[in-house]
Design an enzyme around this catalytic site. Structure first.
Site, PDB file in Angstrom:
ATOM      1  N   SER A   1       5.426  -0.729   5.176  1.00  0.00           N
ATOM      2  CA  SER A   1       4.526   0.416   5.088  1.00  0.00           C
ATOM      3  C   SER A   1       5.332   1.663   4.727  1.00  0.00           C
ATOM      4  O   SER A   1       5.992   1.681   3.689  1.00  0.00           O
ATOM      5  CB  SER A   1       3.763   0.575   6.402  1.00  0.00           C
ATOM      6  OG  SER A   1       2.704   1.484   6.268  1.00  0.00           O
TER       7      SER A   1
ATOM      8  N   HIS B   1      -3.192  -4.929   6.617  1.00  0.00           N
ATOM      9  CA  HIS B   1      -1.922  -4.214   6.580  1.00  0.00           C
ATOM     10  C   HIS B   1      -0.867  -4.907   7.425  1.00  0.00           C
ATOM     11  O   HIS B   1       0.330  -4.694   7.218  1.00  0.00           O
ATOM     12  CB  HIS B   1      -2.134  -2.774   7.065  1.00  0.00           C
ATOM     13  CG  HIS B   1      -0.977  -1.876   6.783  1.00  0.00           C
ATOM     14  ND1 HIS B   1      -0.400  -1.773   5.533  1.00  0.00           N
ATOM     15  CD2 HIS B   1      -0.262  -1.044   7.591  1.00  0.00           C
ATOM     16  CE1 HIS B   1       0.598  -0.914   5.577  1.00  0.00           C
ATOM     17  NE2 HIS B   1       0.714  -0.464   6.820  1.00  0.00           N
TER      18      HIS B   1
END
Length: 722
Positions: A572, A687
């Protein structure tokens, strides 16, 4: 890897104002893009996703994730302890419950409340658990023996951030279909088609706050809800009463009710951007005479409520109190104009606030001192003073997490301790008692004999001392042997602190085999409070990268590793970090793993939730801000002729937070310029990258096998042809 049109393959950096030759890979589910993904996945499985070494690593990791000896993480709700559990038999998971007495035993008697594998099979949807919120009965209902019954269950399709909410009866163990039950963003004819970012929050038994995507004009530019409504049972969502409507360029709007008897509050939160918000108290909510009162605190501050008290946590200096302070005031007095705060925590150069949790009568304060937890208790008295007492002693080098068992009726807390080499232990304590009671201890999933964990400090380019922890064999870390294959991990963003935690997967896949694992507490994180975070915001982002590079150099200087044996990994925002290691410091690393990353900083605000992060990075449409953004946009810095270390990119098709196009485009460009690049994309997982333990083990094994081969870990498969 072959781009759509090989003739357009750039050998100079991609022009941010020209035609992007790999823009077609931003089409998440487009046939051409998915065909490219399938081709790369097959190649990656051929190169590193098969063979004895990979299969051994994958099996070892999956055994940890599926182990029945893991500590079931529980929340006490009424007389039950609830837990969500995945294992080899229940890949999607079980929502289950037991009693405290049973939980204390070696083999608790678990009662299944909801079986997600059965639900997924019945509805033909790959549901992923996102949590549940149970409605507390009123004092009169509890006195009459009424059980906790109604729950709002959040489920995601394949792990994306977008999800659905469905009301569930935990007594009868069934969903309540509309119009009798509340349902958000669901299509009964095609459940898989539903899903939106947002949620429902209980107001009372027949009313919820709803904030969700209801069509055009109801979401922000970041894709989050812009309107919060009060929705009454038995009515259509379109009939819900608007409580507050934010602006399109806001981040997120939500509402909730604090239901503590005698201290009820209706609260609306307007998130303007990361680190900027407004909090409103609502009177006569949903009625024609409804009024909203904005609390007069800085937009950068966070507020919380407990009974008569309001807490204010500062990110900036205010009224003479430094950033990072925690303040308390009686809410009624504050609304009436008083600014006579009690200072509950004030930071020092080495300390920061890690978190707080209320019990019925006490506030437990958790601080970090040079990234080590220090816990104490504060108790408010009727005269407005607060008395400090010490918390029961815990391991001074372990991470300590504390949360209340029940903020309304109990002074008990759950306490979790964990360290890099210390398996996790769950305790239960009553504030005021002398010690902790260990309820559950996780087993040692790897052999830690001869391993140690040391903290060091590196010096960054501007002279800042940057802490990091190194874990490995004592003879390597203390200079008697080495160098060794070493993995350096970091994040450095959004005020997130990296603290020690036990990982059976890391131990089995890396430490047991002679690898060294390092965690860098670089600027951009929250280890030293708001100032540590703000030091690497926007145009100062380069400081986080300089910090990480300084740690890499320090590891080599200490003789722990060499450039050829040093790897970097991050996901991320951490993916952006190690993406910059690839482009800025390719000479420092022997291999890099980049997971669910941001890499195209020109396009990021247009991709999914990217617009919500401009407070962290900047606005690329502003020419002045683009100047600094371009400098740390890896996609625009990749150039043919540079000797990049081998790189593995991992992402998920269902990631609706950080667009998979970032990783896809960078992989295609790296291949076009002749770099050594490997790519894998999981179809599910959001995610987090994986929707099941098996998927998580597979993704992790790909990373460990890649690193093992490239950095020379004992027993790793051959790197030939990879």
């Amino acid at each position: 890897m072959v781009p759509e049109d090989p003739s357009t393959a750039p050998h100079t950096p991609v022009d941010p104002d020209g035609v992007d030759p790999y823009a077609w890979l931003e089409d998440v589910s487009g046939p051409a893009a998915l065909a490219w993904v399938r081709e790369q996945d097959a190649r990656t499985h051929h190169l590193i996703g098969s063979g004895e070494s990979f299969e051994t690593t994958e099996s070892a990791i999956l055994a940890v994730l599926d182990s029945d000896e893991k500590i079931p993480d529980v929340s006490q709700i009424g007389e039950h302890l609830y837990n969500f559990w995945r294992d080899a038999t229940h890949q999607r998971g079980l929502w289950r419950r037991t009693t405290l007495d049973s939980y204390r035993t070696d083999s608790p008697d678990w009662e299944t409340v909801l079986d997600l594998d059965a639900l997924a099979a019945d509805e033909g949807v790959g549901w992923v658990w996102h949590g549940a919120s149970l409605l507390r009965p009123t004092p009169d209902q509890l006195a009459a023996g009424q059980p906790w019954r109604r729950a709002l269950v959040d489920l995601s399709v394949a792990g994306s951030d977008a999800d659905v909410t469905r009301e569930f009866d935990v007594v009868e163990k069934r969903f309540l279909p509309a119009p009798d039950g509340f349902e958000r963003a669901t299509d009964n004819d095609d459940p898989a088609s539903g899903g939106a970012k947002g949620g429902l929050a209980w107001a009372d038994e027949d009313t919820v706050y709803v904030f969700t995507d209801e069509g055009p004009g109801t979401t922000t530019t970041s894709g989050y809800p812009r309107i919060v409504r009060l929705w009454r049972r038995g009515t259509r969502l379109a009939e819900a009463v608007t409580v507050y409507e934010g602006r399109e360029d806001d981040l997120y709007i939500s509402g909730r009710r604090v239901r503590t008897p005698g201290f009820e509050l209706d609260v609306v939160s307007r998130s303007i951007a990361f680190y900027r918000s407004e909090t409103y108290l609502v009177s006569d909510v949903g009625m024609p005479g409804q009024e909203l009162t904005r609390l007069d605190v800085p937009e950068s501050a966070e507020v919380g409520f407990h009974r008569e008290w309001m807490l204010v946590e500062l990110r900036d200096d205010w009224l003479g109190h430094p950033a990072g302070s925690l303040l308390a005031v009686l809410l009624d007095r504050f609304v009436a104009g008083s600014r006579d705060f009690e200072v509950l925590f004030e930071p020092t150069p080495t300390t920061s606030l890690a978190g707080v949790t209320w019990t019925r009568h006490h506030l437990v304060v958790n601080a970090l001192d040079d990234v080590k937890n220090r816990v104490h208790v504060l108790t408010p008295h009727d005269d407005g003073t607060w008395v400090r007492t010490e918390f029961p002693a815990t391991d001074p080098v372990a991470t300590v997490g504390v949360r209340a068992v029940d903020t309304q009726d109990s002074d008990e807390v759950w306490v979790v301790t964990t360290g890099y080499l210390t398996p996790t232990t769950l305790h239960r304590a009553t504030i005021g008692d002398a010690g902790l009671t260990a309820l559950k201890s996780a087993p040692a999933f790897f052999d830690a004999a001869g391993l140690v964990a040391d903290q060091h400090f590196a010096t960054s380019d501007d002279g800042t001392r940057v802490p990091y922890v190194v874990v490995g064999r004592e003879d390597v870390l203390r200079g008697a042997a080495g160098p060794a294959p070493t993995l350096l991990y970091g994040y450095g963003g959004f005020e997130v602190s990296l603290t020690p935690s036990y990982s059976g997967s890391t131990g089995r896949a890396w430490l047991e085999r002679g690898g060294v694992y390092v965690v860098a507490n670089i600027r951009g994180g929250g280890e030293y409070g708001p100032a540590w975070h703000q030091a690497a915001l926007r145009e100062h982002r380069h400081r986080a990268y300089e910090d990480f590079a300084a740690v890499a150099r320090d590891l080599v200087t200490r003789g722990i590793t060499t450039r050829e044996h040093l790897g970097a990994q991050g996901g991320s925002n951490g993916g952006l970090l190690v993406g910059n290691m690839l482009t800025r410091y390719p000479d420092l690393f022997g291999a890099i793993v980049i997971q669910v990353p941001l890499l195209d900083m020109r396009r990021y605000p247009q991709l999914l939730a990217g617009a919500s992060w401009m407070a962290e990075y900047g606005d690329p449409d502003d020419p002045a801000q683009w100047e600094w953004l371009r400098a740390y946009s890896p996609y625009h810095q990749l150039t043919a002729g540079t000797a990049y270390p081998p790189v593995l990119l991992l992402t998920s098709t269902r990631d609706d937070r950080v667009h998979p196009g970032h990783a896809r485009k960078a992989a295609a460009l790296l291949d076009a310029i002749g770099a050594d690049v490997t790519y894998y994309e999981n179809i599910e997982g959001g995610h987090g990258g994986a929707a099941t333990n098996a998927q998580a083990a597979h993704m992790a094994a790909l990373a460990w096998e890649f690193l093992g081969r490239r950095l020379g870990l004992a027993g790793a498969g051959s790197a030939a042809g990879a």
